[in-house]
Write an enzyme that holds these catalytic residues in place. Sequence first.
Site, PDB file in Angstrom:
ATOM      1  N   ASP A 110       0.846  -1.192   0.000  1.00 37.15           N
ATOM      2  CA  ASP A 110       0.000   0.000   0.000  1.00 37.15           C
ATOM      3  C   ASP A 110       0.882   1.243   0.000  1.00 37.15           C
ATOM      4  OD1 ASP A 110      -2.219  -1.615   0.239  1.00 37.15           O
ATOM      5  OD2 ASP A 110      -2.378  -1.378   2.411  1.00 37.15           O
ATOM      6  N   MET A 111       0.310   2.343  -0.455  1.00 40.45           N
ATOM      7  CA  MET A 111       1.026   3.618  -0.480  1.00 40.45           C
ATOM      8  C   MET A 111       1.635   3.956   0.889  1.00 40.45           C
ATOM      9  SD  MET A 111      -0.622   7.334  -1.358  1.00 40.45           S
ATOM     10  CE  MET A 111       0.290   8.868  -1.125  1.00 40.45           C
TER      11      MET A 111
END
EC number: 5.4.99.-
Length: 299
Positions: free
Chosen positions: A134-135
Amino acid sequence: MSTLEKCVEKSFEGRKIREYLKEEMGLSSRLIRGAAIDKRILVNNNPVKMNYVLKENDNILINLIKKESQNIEPEKMELDIVYEDKDIIVVNKRPNMVVHPTKRYQSGTLANGLLYYFRETNQNCIVRLVSRLDMDTSGLIIIAKNQYAHMELSKEMQQNNIEKRYLTIVHGHMEEMQGTIDKPIYRPEEEGNMKRVVDDRGQRSITHYKVVERLKDADLVECLLETGRTHQIRVHLSSLGHPIFGDTLYGYEEDSEIMKRQALHAYGLNFKSPRTKEELELRAKLPDDIQQLLEMLRV
């Protein structure tokens, strides 16, 4: 030059090279077809067709490098490279960085930086992601430099043979110092909803955990993934009543005042080199923001 090389044993004499490449070398039909069209499959230094009949001691050489391009703009940035060889590169991704360009994030992604690095180091590679994060999750990501490495590692990933270890800081104290969370994870069919839930309609999901350190009304926890569902660790820990610090989606909104993203770091990878089958054990230290939170909660 990145190549695969094999000497044909007597037991394969009289067999067609296509069968040998599939059975003995484990290559996919797609890879064989592309390499054959480009004349990158050589026997005794000569390009051959796939109906070539093998002889004992034939030397097979496959050139894994081919001309490829991606619609991604190379961008100069600092990369924390933990490991690199002619087949793979493993990078410690910093927090708040998107892995691959999207409509919303066209630049500043890890893929932009990798393409620049490949160009600057004269490596004819595109970005083939083996793993993703994920970011807001920091840590180790594997990128394959050629089709063969990507194929081999993707197979290992599907068979759960790549060991992925995470460190995270959760609210409260876990009831058990170690254990296994075996709960199915489901994505409700609401448009634009990213949130996952524990639900019997979902896929079986397994997370092994161990408390590494007791903190002030918090725990530093190591998680070992047996399956790799989206948001798995975040959903599982939240379902036990111990959401991750900074995780406003599955935890507490007010966390954003002390932690600007979920305190989750992919610190460890254990897997076999696609070429040599040597066991690789890679580690990445905690980033500054999680380290600061840790120090604060030790007081």
